[in-house]
Design a protein around this motif. Structure first.
Motif, PDB file in Angstrom:
ATOM      1  N   GLY A  76       0.829  -1.198   0.000  1.00 53.83           N
ATOM      2  CA  GLY A  76       0.000   0.000   0.000  1.00 53.83           C
ATOM      3  C   GLY A  76       0.862   1.245   0.000  1.00 53.83           C
ATOM      4  N   GLY A  98      -0.280   8.227   5.726  1.00 56.64           N
ATOM      5  CA  GLY A  98      -0.339   6.905   6.345  1.00 56.64           C
ATOM      6  C   GLY A  98      -1.709   6.260   6.234  1.00 56.64           C
ATOM      7  N   THR A  99      -2.741   7.044   6.478  1.00 58.34           N
ATOM      8  CA  THR A  99      -4.110   6.541   6.354  1.00 58.34           C
ATOM      9  C   THR A  99      -4.402   6.128   4.916  1.00 58.34           C
ATOM     10  N   VAL A 105      -5.825  -4.213   4.094  1.00 68.19           N
ATOM     11  CA  VAL A 105      -5.579  -5.302   5.046  1.00 68.19           C
ATOM     12  C   VAL A 105      -6.069  -4.907   6.435  1.00 68.19           C
ATOM     13  N   ASP A 106      -6.259  -5.942   7.280  1.00 65.48           N
ATOM     14  CA  ASP A 106      -6.690  -5.703   8.657  1.00 65.48           C
ATOM     15  C   ASP A 106      -5.524  -5.655   9.631  1.00 65.48           C
ATOM     16  N   LYS A 107      -4.421  -6.337   9.299  1.00 69.44           N
ATOM     17  CA  LYS A 107      -3.268  -6.425  10.196  1.00 69.44           C
ATOM     18  C   LYS A 107      -2.078  -5.718   9.548  1.00 69.44           C
ATOM     19  N   ILE A 108      -1.421  -4.869  10.327  1.00 72.36           N
ATOM     20  CA  ILE A 108      -0.243  -4.149   9.841  1.00 72.36           C
ATOM     21  C   ILE A 108       0.942  -4.541  10.706  1.00 72.36           C
ATOM     22  N   GLU A 109       1.999  -5.044  10.079  1.00 78.50           N
ATOM     23  CA  GLU A 109       3.199  -5.418  10.815  1.00 78.50           C
ATOM     24  C   GLU A 109       4.176  -4.259  10.918  1.00 78.50           C
ATOM     25  N   ALA A 138      -3.725  -0.524   1.007  1.00 82.21           N
ATOM     26  CA  ALA A 138      -3.292  -1.903   1.242  1.00 82.21           C
ATOM     27  C   ALA A 138      -4.477  -2.853   1.379  1.00 82.21           C
ATOM     28  N   ILE A 144       5.010   0.018   9.228  1.00 88.18           N
ATOM     29  CA  ILE A 144       4.716   1.116   8.319  1.00 88.18           C
ATOM     30  C   ILE A 144       5.954   2.018   8.272  1.00 88.18           C
ATOM     31  N   ILE A 151      -2.704   2.768   4.291  1.00 88.34           N
ATOM     32  CA  ILE A 151      -3.432   1.658   4.930  1.00 88.34           C
ATOM     33  C   ILE A 151      -4.683   1.320   4.130  1.00 88.34           C
TER      34      ILE A 151
END
Length: 66
Positions: A8, A30-31, A39-43, A37, A45, A34
């Motif tokens: 993303g 950043g928003t 996705v629900d999980k972010i490892e 991308a 950024i 996200i």
């Protein structure tokens, strides 16, 4: 080494944005990344700035927003 991927990307508006601070611009970018991308999980950024720190005002410029 493990495989990584950029899934993303996001940008903030640019120009003469006198009413917005650096935190506002980073938050917007950043928003958008996200959302892009999807996705629900972010490892992790990572962010960047084309000015190379010229407009940064010390550590508080990138400190987490409460």
């Amino acid at each position: 080494m493990r495989d990584v991927a950029v899934i993303g990307v996001g940008l903030s508006k640019w120009g003469e944005l006198w009413d917005r601070g650096i935190r506002d611009l980073f938050t917007e970018a950043g928003t958008n990344a996200i959302d892009d991308a999807g996705v629900d999980k972010i490892e992790a950024i990572f962010g960047g700035c084309m000015t190379g720190g010229m407009s940064m005002n010390g550590p508080k410029a990138t400190a987490p927003t409460p």
